[in-house]
Design a protein around this motif. Structure first.
Motif, PDB file in Angstrom:
ATOM      1  N   UNK A 182      11.889 -44.393  32.176  1.00 27.82           N
ATOM      2  CA  UNK A 182      11.890 -44.590  30.723  1.00 27.82           C
ATOM      3  C   UNK A 182      12.801 -43.583  30.026  1.00 27.82           C
ATOM      4  N   UNK A 183      12.708 -42.327  30.479  1.00 33.15           N
ATOM      5  CA  UNK A 183      13.523 -41.295  29.825  1.00 33.15           C
ATOM      6  C   UNK A 183      15.011 -41.528  30.076  1.00 33.15           C
ATOM      7  N   UNK A 213      29.074 -34.931  29.144  1.00 33.42           N
ATOM      8  CA  UNK A 213      28.185 -33.847  28.725  1.00 33.42           C
ATOM      9  C   UNK A 213      26.733 -34.320  28.642  1.00 33.42           C
ATOM     10  N   UNK A 217       7.312 -35.999  38.393  1.00 35.82           N
ATOM     11  CA  UNK A 217       6.656 -36.693  37.268  1.00 35.82           C
ATOM     12  C   UNK A 217       6.560 -38.168  37.639  1.00 35.82           C
ATOM     13  N   UNK A 230      19.722 -32.034  33.521  1.00 38.19           N
ATOM     14  CA  UNK A 230      18.945 -30.801  33.346  1.00 38.19           C
ATOM     15  C   UNK A 230      17.488 -31.126  33.047  1.00 38.19           C
ATOM     16  N   UNK A 231      17.321 -32.138  32.268  1.00 33.79           N
ATOM     17  CA  UNK A 231      15.962 -32.488  31.866  1.00 33.79           C
ATOM     18  C   UNK A 231      15.151 -33.029  33.045  1.00 33.79           C
ATOM     19  N   UNK A 232      15.831 -33.794  33.884  1.00 35.82           N
ATOM     20  CA  UNK A 232      15.100 -34.418  34.987  1.00 35.82           C
ATOM     21  C   UNK A 232      14.829 -33.457  36.143  1.00 35.82           C
ATOM     22  N   UNK A 269       7.970 -42.662  34.073  1.00 33.04           N
ATOM     23  CA  UNK A 269       8.348 -41.743  32.997  1.00 33.04           C
ATOM     24  C   UNK A 269       9.819 -41.368  33.154  1.00 33.04           C
ATOM     25  N   UNK A 278      23.031 -33.065  30.268  1.00 37.65           N
ATOM     26  CA  UNK A 278      21.798 -32.766  29.537  1.00 37.65           C
ATOM     27  C   UNK A 278      20.628 -33.542  30.158  1.00 37.65           C
ATOM     28  N   UNK A 321      16.079 -44.580  27.842  1.00 31.43           N
ATOM     29  CA  UNK A 321      16.198 -44.339  26.402  1.00 31.43           C
ATOM     30  C   UNK A 321      17.348 -43.371  26.131  1.00 31.43           C
ATOM     31  N   UNK A 322      17.553 -42.439  27.036  1.00 30.24           N
ATOM     32  CA  UNK A 322      18.691 -41.532  26.897  1.00 30.24           C
ATOM     33  C   UNK A 322      20.004 -42.336  26.880  1.00 30.24           C
ATOM     34  N   UNK A 329      13.823 -27.216  35.695  1.00 28.96           N
ATOM     35  CA  UNK A 329      14.667 -26.360  34.868  1.00 28.96           C
ATOM     36  C   UNK A 329      14.644 -24.931  35.365  1.00 28.96           C
ATOM     37  N   UNK A 330      15.793 -24.349  35.255  1.00 24.59           N
ATOM     38  CA  UNK A 330      15.978 -22.909  35.559  1.00 24.59           C
ATOM     39  C   UNK A 330      15.521 -22.548  36.966  1.00 24.59           C
ATOM     40  N   UNK A 370      12.102 -33.604  39.105  1.00 23.28           N
ATOM     41  CA  UNK A 370      10.718 -33.159  38.887  1.00 23.28           C
ATOM     42  C   UNK A 370       9.699 -34.157  39.440  1.00 23.28           C
TER      43      UNK A 370
END
Lengths: 187, 187, 187, 187
Positions: free
Chosen positions: D147-148, D174, D140, D181-183, D144, D178, D151-152, D186-187, D138
């Motif tokens: 950081x994500x 797994x 972004x 998918x977040x980064x 960010x 996840x 922390x993940x 989506x879809x 994405x």
DNA sequence: TATGAATGAGAATTCATTCAT
DNA sequence: TATGAATGAATTCTCATTCAT
């Protein structure tokens, strides 16, 4: 004298003069000419110092006492020597003697190992039992004999400690006889 | 019991159990059920409290002792009564007796007025002098007699304090006779 | 603000700036404008102060969080509110938030009662279980969900804390959606 | 293992268990089987020791990570490898991982040279920028994303570290999906 | 009288660091 | 290089005492 002994020596003098509470460890260190930290290098806690000092003095006393007693001495002679030499030691080592009393009458006794506490009493008690067995002294409880001898010694010491040296000897000798009369079957 | 007495009572128990240094005034106050400040309302300093407690106990002891002695008693009887009743008092008031010893062996004695310290000794010394004058006891220094009596008493106390009550009486009576034999011209 | 609170406030600032070890109690007292002794009047030990400060801050956070959540809120709304309001609280109370992390990553956690530690996690975990039961979020271990939410929150906080306020809101809202996408069955 | 390494090894274990403040240099020396002075022969100050230990561990981690990444790997593969191998390293080197966190959350970070601190982040940030440029993830802010991811990772680590080894692998794989998918869009 | 919060001097102890050997 | 005795500044905590209420 190494630092450890310096510390013990200063502690003795100060504890006797000002009491445990009245003597900060910092004062002991200063008096001994070492740093604050050095004191704790040798003694983990003030309590430990108090205990070690007690043990050192007791060793001192024992060495002195044993150096005057021979296995060949009769019971009476042994007892008399213990009596007399203890008083002489106390007179020559007033601070040390005072210190021992001080510990004995303080909450610090509980820190002193039983073995150390009983070093002399054990000897003395065996002596008394032998004297009883051989009918030399009265048939009274051993502990009673022991207590009476002890308190007599302390009484005499406190009396002669204020006397000029030349009068001390007579009193000490005489007082032993008084004690002996008391312990043995009175005629 | 008013607050002042509550404080004295708590102080006695705590001082005997934990020593002077080991007993903060705050603990005394709490134990007595009063506030911190109230303690200092009644006793200006901790030192003052220690002193007042000593005086109160000494008064207690004196009252007890004097209530048993009559001016008509002979010297021997008076001495015997002082001997015996002191031991009984000590046995019935162990904390108080312990406290007196504690003060005597501490730097706090210097705070106790001479007059209080000598209350009994004065009496006893006069008694001894009279006995010497009447040739009842040996011609030895009065202080020596006094010291011997004293240490004998303390010795006996420490011995009988661990005995069951029924055995105490015999020992106390007997031990007085031993003392008496020692003080009087033997045989 | 009373003295106790003054002390807590000063402790917070100093602990966050200099760490626990780097902050002597004396500095806290001075900063709070009270005497050294007063600090220990309110908090028996430094450890106790650290603990009480933690508890006070946790109460503060809880009060804030609960004041924004209503029992009528849907699961998603509740979770979103917890997410968003926690970040807002952290942004408005940086020192407090930092302090909580500091305790969590220190040997002092062991002093914090379990009940205090679990206050929020308990709530959150129940929420997650409910969401799982209602098939709103993926069927993964509850603890995994919980851990992911938590670390996501901390990540977002650390990111937005360096942003100007006007940009914060967008990121926070957006990041919740990213999280939500991750937790719910994708596509 | 030479003395320097012995000291580092002992320091690691003790710091992790008792914290920096809770670990005197003397304890480290004793545990390492060297004298007090020797520790300061290798490390000028305790602070220096803390720093050097951090650097040594960071080197360890880097060596491990780089040995698994090839320049031929795609962006996604590289990121996945960094993700997965970091977690495996942390699981195999719990003390070391814990130590890094400990330093990061302490006033000691300020002692660590920027270059060391950024060793990985630099790499990762370049990776993210490349992925953004290639529209893989994405659009972004890079920070960010970073950081994500971070922390993940920490969240997953803390979750799987309590799991039996055989369950760890599935979760780790797994959880990367996840995150991915977040980064990614989506879809 | 009674309270108890507040004080601050003082005490024991710890520990990083130095240095002579 | 290696040692460990020695240092002393710093820290936590205690407690007798004061004082406003």
């Amino acid at each position: 004298m190494d630092k450890r002994e310096q510390i013990l020596a200063s502690a003795l003098t100060l504890f006797v003069e000002f009491g445990f509470h009245g003597t900060p460890t910092s004062k002991i260190a200063k008096e001994a000419g070492v740093s604050n930290g050095t004191l704790f290098h040798y003694f983990a806690t003030k309590e430990e110092l108090i205990k070690e000092l007690y043990i050192a003095i007791k060793n001192d006393l024992n060495t002195y006492l044993f150096s005057h007693i021979s296995p060949d001495d009769s019971i009476e002679v042994t007892l008399k020597k213990l009596f007399i030499y203890f008083i002489y030691w106390a007179l020559d080592n007033r601070e040390k003697n005072h210190y021992i009393q001080q510990v004995l009458f303080s909450p610090h006794i509980s820190q002193i190992p039983e073995a150390i506490l009983q070093e002399q009493s054990h000897q003395a008690i065996q002596l008394i039992e032998k004297a009883k067995a051989e009918k030399i002294i009265k048939d009274l409880p051993t502990d009673l004999h022991y207590t009476l001898v002890n308190s007599h010694i302390m009484g005499i010491y406190s009396y002669v400690s204020n006397l000029p040296p030349d009068e001390q000897k007579t009193i000490i000798e005489h007082s032993f006889e008084m004690l002996w009369d008391m312990l043995t079957e009175s005629k």
